[in-house]
Design a protein around this motif. Structure first.
Motif, PDB file in Angstrom:
ATOM      1  N   THR A 145       0.898  -1.254   0.152  1.00 17.34           N
ATOM      2  CA  THR A 145       0.042  -0.092  -0.029  1.00 17.34           C
ATOM      3  C   THR A 145       0.881   1.383  -0.013  1.00 17.34           C
ATOM      4  N   ALA A 146       0.448   2.260  -0.716  1.00 19.31           N
ATOM      5  CA  ALA A 146       1.083   3.660  -0.927  1.00 19.31           C
ATOM      6  C   ALA A 146       0.134   4.387  -0.648  1.00 19.31           C
ATOM      7  N   VAL A 147       0.498   5.845  -0.352  1.00 21.37           N
ATOM      8  CA  VAL A 147      -0.316   6.814  -0.066  1.00 21.37           C
ATOM      9  C   VAL A 147       0.050   7.888  -1.150  1.00 21.37           C
ATOM     10  N   VAL A 148      -0.953   8.369  -1.863  1.00 16.78           N
ATOM     11  CA  VAL A 148      -0.950   9.486  -2.735  1.00 16.78           C
ATOM     12  C   VAL A 148      -0.442  10.935  -1.875  1.00 16.78           C
ATOM     13  N   LYS A 149       0.748  11.379  -2.142  1.00 16.23           N
ATOM     14  CA  LYS A 149       1.142  12.567  -1.334  1.00 16.23           C
ATOM     15  C   LYS A 149       1.392  13.767  -2.175  1.00 16.23           C
ATOM     16  N   PHE A 162       5.575   5.046   0.176  1.00 19.03           N
ATOM     17  CA  PHE A 162       5.532   3.801   0.477  1.00 19.03           C
ATOM     18  C   PHE A 162       5.658   3.701   2.296  1.00 19.03           C
ATOM     19  N   ALA A 163       5.442   2.542   2.886  1.00 17.03           N
ATOM     20  CA  ALA A 163       5.610   2.216   4.165  1.00 17.03           C
ATOM     21  C   ALA A 163       6.912   2.519   4.637  1.00 17.03           C
ATOM     22  N   ASP A 164       7.943   2.315   3.794  1.00  9.43           N
ATOM     23  CA  ASP A 164       9.310   2.492   4.236  1.00  9.43           C
ATOM     24  C   ASP A 164       9.746   4.014   4.208  1.00  9.43           C
ATOM     25  N   LYS A 168       7.889   7.688  -4.999  1.00 12.79           N
ATOM     26  CA  LYS A 168       8.127   7.393  -6.350  1.00 12.79           C
ATOM     27  C   LYS A 168       6.895   8.076  -7.127  1.00 12.79           C
ATOM     28  N   THR A 169       7.332   8.977  -8.233  1.00  8.21           N
ATOM     29  CA  THR A 169       6.367   9.533  -9.150  1.00  8.21           C
ATOM     30  C   THR A 169       6.133   8.889 -10.327  1.00  8.21           C
ATOM     31  N   VAL A 170       4.808   8.610 -10.514  1.00  4.25           N
ATOM     32  CA  VAL A 170       4.366   7.571 -11.602  1.00  4.25           C
ATOM     33  C   VAL A 170       3.594   8.621 -12.473  1.00  4.25           C
ATOM     34  N   ALA A 171       3.453   8.501 -13.625  1.00  5.04           N
ATOM     35  CA  ALA A 171       2.525   8.905 -14.750  1.00  5.04           C
ATOM     36  C   ALA A 171       1.028   8.249 -14.511  1.00  5.04           C
ATOM     37  N   VAL A 172      -0.052   9.154 -14.746  1.00  2.42           N
ATOM     38  CA  VAL A 172      -1.329   8.793 -14.674  1.00  2.42           C
ATOM     39  C   VAL A 172      -1.864   8.680 -16.038  1.00  2.42           C
ATOM     40  N   ASN A 184      -3.536  12.228   0.008  1.00  6.32           N
ATOM     41  CA  ASN A 184      -3.676  11.095   1.058  1.00  6.32           C
ATOM     42  C   ASN A 184      -4.487  10.025   0.898  1.00  6.32           C
ATOM     43  N   GLN A 185      -5.105   9.609  -0.273  1.00  5.14           N
ATOM     44  CA  GLN A 185      -5.870   8.369  -0.368  1.00  5.14           C
ATOM     45  C   GLN A 185      -4.791   7.363  -0.285  1.00  5.14           C
ATOM     46  N   GLU A 186      -5.010   6.088   0.007  1.00  5.36           N
ATOM     47  CA  GLU A 186      -4.115   4.965  -0.317  1.00  5.36           C
ATOM     48  C   GLU A 186      -4.336   4.151  -1.655  1.00  5.36           C
ATOM     49  N   VAL A 187      -3.182   3.751  -2.217  1.00  5.64           N
ATOM     50  CA  VAL A 187      -3.296   2.985  -3.430  1.00  5.64           C
ATOM     51  C   VAL A 187      -2.612   1.861  -3.161  1.00  5.64           C
TER      52      VAL A 187
END
Length: 202
Positions: A145-149, A162-164, A168-172, A184-187
């Motif tokens: 699980t990751a969080v949209v920051k 990520f939890a650690d 990471k920036t990803v293309a949408v 702040n939503q979880e992915v």
């Protein structure tokens, strides 16, 4: 690593065998790959799947050393050593056809508020009954699980944490609207890998 070498090592190492010959004796077996992607228009996330397959014939076998050589249709050859877990090794014969298939699936979606978390891993392993031709199926699933920051509407990207603590920036996808409410939503990212190996007489 070239796809053919990577596929061969992945498929056959998951089948509980390991390469035993020198690089000079191994050409690397050829593989075929197919992929697909499924998503709903405008909905973040989706499903991507990839299947990789190797088909080869046993061209040589040494029962004392527990080694066997596979040769594909292109004439590429690679030698492997069967570890003790392959109980049915004596059933293998020269001329037998070996098919190894790896399937990888990635599911990505936004977690709904209140939905339970299942971060972790799970796996399953099944082998052929003793006395049959060697064969196996193994699968494992990992969920993180990751969080949209942050979101960047101009570049159409999202930054995930990520939890650690890594980011990471990803293309949408272009069809997905980057709403401020996504911050702040979880992915959820669920990765499933499965391998199936069969040995058949000619």
């Amino acid at each position: 690593m070239p796809n053919t070498k990577r596929a061969c090592l992945l498929l056959l190492s998951l089948a509980l065998v390991s390469s035993c010959s020198s690089q000079a004796q191994n050409d690397g077996l050829s593989s075929s790959t197919s992929s697909a992607e499924v998503h709903a228009q405008g909905v973040p996330g989706g499903v991507t799947a990839e299947m990789e397959q190797i088909t080869a014939v046993i061209s040589d076998i040494d029962y004392k050393k527990r080694t066997f050589t596979l040769q594909d249709q292109q004439g590429h050859r690679q030698t492997f050593q069967a570890v003790p877990e392959i109980r049915n090794f004596p059933q293998m014969k020269v001329g037998d056809r070996v098919t190894a298939t790896v399937t990888r699936e990635r599911v990505v979606y936004l977690r709904e508020p209140g939905e339970s978390r299942e971060d972790g891993a799970a796996g399953v392993l099944a082998t052929a009954p003793e006395g049959d031709k060697p064969g196996m199926m193994a699968a494992d699933t990992v969920e993180v699980t990751a969080v949209v920051k942050a979101i960047d509407a101009a570049k159409h990207t999202a930054t995930l944490e990520f939890a650690d603590g890594s980011r990471k920036t990803v293309a949408v996808r272009p069809d997905v609207e980057l709403k401020p409410s996504y911050v702040n939503q979880e992915v959820v990212i669920r990765l499933t890998s499965a391998v199936a190996i069969t040995v058949e007489a000619p």
